[in-house]
Design a protein around this motif. Structure first.
Motif, PDB file in Angstrom:
ATOM      1  N   ARG A   1      -5.767   2.133 -29.292  1.00 39.87           N
ATOM      2  CA  ARG A   1      -4.511   2.217 -28.547  1.00 39.87           C
ATOM      3  C   ARG A   1      -3.994   3.639 -28.398  1.00 39.87           C
ATOM      4  O   ARG A   1      -3.343   3.956 -27.432  1.00 39.87           O
ATOM      5  N   GLY A   2      -4.264   4.524 -29.346  1.00 37.67           N
ATOM      6  CA  GLY A   2      -3.830   5.909 -29.226  1.00 37.67           C
ATOM      7  C   GLY A   2      -4.745   6.738 -28.354  1.00 37.67           C
ATOM      8  O   GLY A   2      -4.406   7.842 -27.964  1.00 37.67           O
ATOM      9  N   GLN A   3      -5.917   6.209 -28.018  1.00 38.95           N
ATOM     10  CA  GLN A   3      -6.888   6.933 -27.213  1.00 38.95           C
ATOM     11  C   GLN A   3      -6.916   6.454 -25.764  1.00 38.95           C
ATOM     12  O   GLN A   3      -7.745   6.902 -24.991  1.00 38.95           O
ATOM     13  N   LEU A   4      -6.045   5.566 -25.401  1.00 41.67           N
ATOM     14  CA  LEU A   4      -6.075   5.006 -24.054  1.00 41.67           C
ATOM     15  C   LEU A   4      -5.879   6.063 -22.984  1.00 41.67           C
ATOM     16  O   LEU A   4      -6.572   6.070 -21.976  1.00 41.67           O
ATOM     17  N   SER A   5      -4.942   6.972 -23.197  1.00 44.58           N
ATOM     18  CA  SER A   5      -4.629   7.948 -22.163  1.00 44.58           C
ATOM     19  C   SER A   5      -5.784   8.896 -21.904  1.00 44.58           C
ATOM     20  O   SER A   5      -5.872   9.485 -20.831  1.00 44.58           O
ATOM     21  N   GLY A   6      -6.696   9.055 -22.863  1.00 42.89           N
ATOM     22  CA  GLY A   6      -7.856   9.897 -22.632  1.00 42.89           C
ATOM     23  C   GLY A   6      -8.923   9.223 -21.793  1.00 42.89           C
ATOM     24  O   GLY A   6      -9.708   9.882 -21.128  1.00 42.89           O
ATOM     25  N   ASN A   7      -8.957   7.897 -21.800  1.00 43.16           N
ATOM     26  CA  ASN A   7      -9.994   7.146 -21.101  1.00 43.16           C
ATOM     27  C   ASN A   7      -9.512   6.501 -19.810  1.00 43.16           C
ATOM     28  O   ASN A   7     -10.319   6.181 -18.957  1.00 43.16           O
ATOM     29  N   LEU A   8      -8.225   6.281 -19.684  1.00 41.12           N
ATOM     30  CA  LEU A   8      -7.662   5.574 -18.539  1.00 41.12           C
ATOM     31  C   LEU A   8      -6.645   6.448 -17.815  1.00 41.12           C
ATOM     32  O   LEU A   8      -5.999   7.301 -18.425  1.00 41.12           O
ATOM     33  N   LYS A   9      -6.484   6.194 -16.541  1.00 35.99           N
ATOM     34  CA  LYS A   9      -5.467   6.897 -15.751  1.00 35.99           C
ATOM     35  C   LYS A   9      -4.218   6.052 -15.567  1.00 35.99           C
ATOM     36  O   LYS A   9      -3.141   6.577 -15.327  1.00 35.99           O
ATOM     37  N   GLU A  10      -4.368   4.712 -15.674  1.00 35.72           N
ATOM     38  CA  GLU A  10      -3.229   3.820 -15.471  1.00 35.72           C
ATOM     39  C   GLU A  10      -3.588   2.425 -15.961  1.00 35.72           C
ATOM     40  O   GLU A  10      -4.729   2.001 -15.856  1.00 35.72           O
ATOM     41  N   LEU A  11      -2.591   1.734 -16.500  1.00 28.52           N
ATOM     42  CA  LEU A  11      -2.713   0.312 -16.841  1.00 28.52           C
ATOM     43  C   LEU A  11      -1.664  -0.454 -16.055  1.00 28.52           C
ATOM     44  O   LEU A  11      -0.535  -0.002 -15.936  1.00 28.52           O
ATOM     45  N   ARG A  12      -2.050  -1.626 -15.534  1.00 24.81           N
ATOM     46  CA  ARG A  12      -1.096  -2.491 -14.844  1.00 24.81           C
ATOM     47  C   ARG A  12      -1.229  -3.903 -15.385  1.00 24.81           C
ATOM     48  O   ARG A  12      -2.315  -4.465 -15.401  1.00 24.81           O
ATOM     49  N   PHE A  13      -0.118  -4.443 -15.816  1.00 21.19           N
ATOM     50  CA  PHE A  13      -0.060  -5.839 -16.253  1.00 21.19           C
ATOM     51  C   PHE A  13       0.627  -6.630 -15.155  1.00 21.19           C
ATOM     52  O   PHE A  13       1.737  -6.285 -14.742  1.00 21.19           O
ATOM     53  N   LEU A  14      -0.001  -7.678 -14.663  1.00 26.74           N
ATOM     54  CA  LEU A  14       0.577  -8.568 -13.664  1.00 26.74           C
ATOM     55  C   LEU A  14       0.683  -9.948 -14.289  1.00 26.74           C
ATOM     56  O   LEU A  14      -0.268 -10.412 -14.937  1.00 26.74           O
ATOM     57  N   PHE A  15       1.832 -10.600 -14.096  1.00 25.18           N
ATOM     58  CA  PHE A  15       2.002 -11.935 -14.665  1.00 25.18           C
ATOM     59  C   PHE A  15       3.216 -12.608 -14.055  1.00 25.18           C
ATOM     60  O   PHE A  15       4.036 -11.987 -13.391  1.00 25.18           O
ATOM     61  N   CYS A  16       3.316 -13.912 -14.309  1.00 27.09           N
ATOM     62  CA  CYS A  16       4.451 -14.722 -13.864  1.00 27.09           C
ATOM     63  C   CYS A  16       5.503 -14.745 -14.972  1.00 27.09           C
ATOM     64  O   CYS A  16       5.172 -14.810 -16.149  1.00 27.09           O
ATOM     65  N   GLN A  17       6.775 -14.725 -14.586  1.00 25.86           N
ATOM     66  CA  GLN A  17       7.868 -14.729 -15.564  1.00 25.86           C
ATOM     67  C   GLN A  17       8.014 -16.065 -16.279  1.00 25.86           C
ATOM     68  O   GLN A  17       8.599 -16.127 -17.355  1.00 25.86           O
ATOM     69  N   THR A  18       7.495 -17.146 -15.698  1.00 28.03           N
ATOM     70  CA  THR A  18       7.767 -18.468 -16.254  1.00 28.03           C
ATOM     71  C   THR A  18       6.542 -19.323 -16.555  1.00 28.03           C
ATOM     72  O   THR A  18       6.664 -20.301 -17.289  1.00 28.03           O
ATOM     73  N   SER A  19       5.387 -19.006 -16.026  1.00 27.65           N
ATOM     74  CA  SER A  19       4.237 -19.906 -16.179  1.00 27.65           C
ATOM     75  C   SER A  19       3.695 -19.915 -17.607  1.00 27.65           C
ATOM     76  O   SER A  19       3.689 -18.891 -18.282  1.00 27.65           O
ATOM     77  N   PRO A  20       3.224 -21.072 -18.054  1.00 26.83           N
ATOM     78  CA  PRO A  20       2.634 -21.164 -19.392  1.00 26.83           C
ATOM     79  C   PRO A  20       1.386 -20.282 -19.554  1.00 26.83           C
ATOM     80  O   PRO A  20       1.129 -19.769 -20.630  1.00 26.83           O
ATOM     81  N   ALA A  21       0.627 -20.089 -18.483  1.00 26.40           N
ATOM     82  CA  ALA A  21      -0.580 -19.259 -18.554  1.00 26.40           C
ATOM     83  C   ALA A  21      -0.252 -17.804 -18.867  1.00 26.40           C
ATOM     84  O   ALA A  21      -1.074 -17.076 -19.413  1.00 26.40           O
ATOM     85  N   SER A  22       0.960 -17.370 -18.531  1.00 27.04           N
ATOM     86  CA  SER A  22       1.373 -15.981 -18.749  1.00 27.04           C
ATOM     87  C   SER A  22       2.144 -15.774 -20.049  1.00 27.04           C
ATOM     88  O   SER A  22       2.547 -14.651 -20.354  1.00 27.04           O
ATOM     89  N   THR A  23       2.352 -16.826 -20.819  1.00 28.94           N
ATOM     90  CA  THR A  23       3.168 -16.726 -22.034  1.00 28.94           C
ATOM     91  C   THR A  23       2.653 -15.658 -22.988  1.00 28.94           C
ATOM     92  O   THR A  23       3.410 -14.819 -23.470  1.00 28.94           O
ATOM     93  N   ALA A  24       1.362 -15.670 -23.282  1.00 22.04           N
ATOM     94  CA  ALA A  24       0.806 -14.702 -24.235  1.00 22.04           C
ATOM     95  C   ALA A  24       0.927 -13.275 -23.719  1.00 22.04           C
ATOM     96  O   ALA A  24       1.199 -12.345 -24.489  1.00 22.04           O
ATOM     97  N   THR A  25       0.766 -13.084 -22.419  1.00 18.63           N
ATOM     98  CA  THR A  25       0.902 -11.745 -21.836  1.00 18.63           C
ATOM     99  C   THR A  25       2.336 -11.253 -21.968  1.00 18.63           C
ATOM    100  O   THR A  25       2.574 -10.096 -22.346  1.00 18.63           O
ATOM    101  N   ARG A  26       3.299 -12.117 -21.682  1.00 18.58           N
ATOM    102  CA  ARG A  26       4.712 -11.734 -21.829  1.00 18.58           C
ATOM    103  C   ARG A  26       5.016 -11.372 -23.280  1.00 18.58           C
ATOM    104  O   ARG A  26       5.647 -10.338 -23.552  1.00 18.58           O
ATOM    105  N   GLU A  27       4.568 -12.192 -24.212  1.00 11.67           N
ATOM    106  CA  GLU A  27       4.826 -11.935 -25.630  1.00 11.67           C
ATOM    107  C   GLU A  27       4.128 -10.663 -26.101  1.00 11.67           C
ATOM    108  O   GLU A  27       4.686  -9.886 -26.872  1.00 11.67           O
ATOM    109  N   PHE A  28       2.900 -10.444 -25.623  1.00 11.98           N
ATOM    110  CA  PHE A  28       2.174  -9.226 -25.976  1.00 11.98           C
ATOM    111  C   PHE A  28       2.966  -7.993 -25.551  1.00 11.98           C
ATOM    112  O   PHE A  28       3.139  -7.045 -26.330  1.00 11.98           O
TER     113      PHE A  28
END
Length: 97
Positions: free
Chosen positions: A4-31
């Motif tokens: 996690r501390g080395q992400l900026s050296g390997n990546l230029k950008e991270l994007r998380f896409l998810f739904c605010q209410t769907s059960p499939a997105s629950t873990a992503t929201r909590e993460f």
């Protein structure tokens, strides 16, 4: 999450896409609620974008050098599995460097 501390050296950008209410997105929201501050503190120069849209399936997009992007689906994954996907994307960026 060892990388996690080395992400900026390997990546230029991270994007998380998810739904605010769907059960499939629950873990992503909590993460993101639990780990966003930690990720951003350890990678202050890495843009971490959060996109919420009703009906969107949870996804994690990584952008590398030269505009190359990779997407992984996060449907119904646990927090541990999301961390593993993030680490895989970071390692892939390391291989591209």
């Amino acid at each position: 999450m060892a990388l996690r501390g080395q992400l900026s050296g390997n990546l230029k950008e991270l994007r998380f896409l998810f739904c605010q209410t769907s059960p499939a997105s629950t873990a992503t929201r909590e993460f993101l609620q639990k780990k966003y501050i930690d990720l951003k503190t350890l990678n202050p120069n890495l843009p971490i974008l959060i996109r919420e849209c009703r009906g969107t399936q949870p996804q994690l997009w990584a952008r590398y050098d030269m505009g190359v992007e990779r997407c992984v689906r996060l449907n119904d994954l646990t927090e541990t599995q999301i961390i593993k996907k993030l680490e895989e994307l970071a390692k892939e960026g390391e291989a591209k460097a």
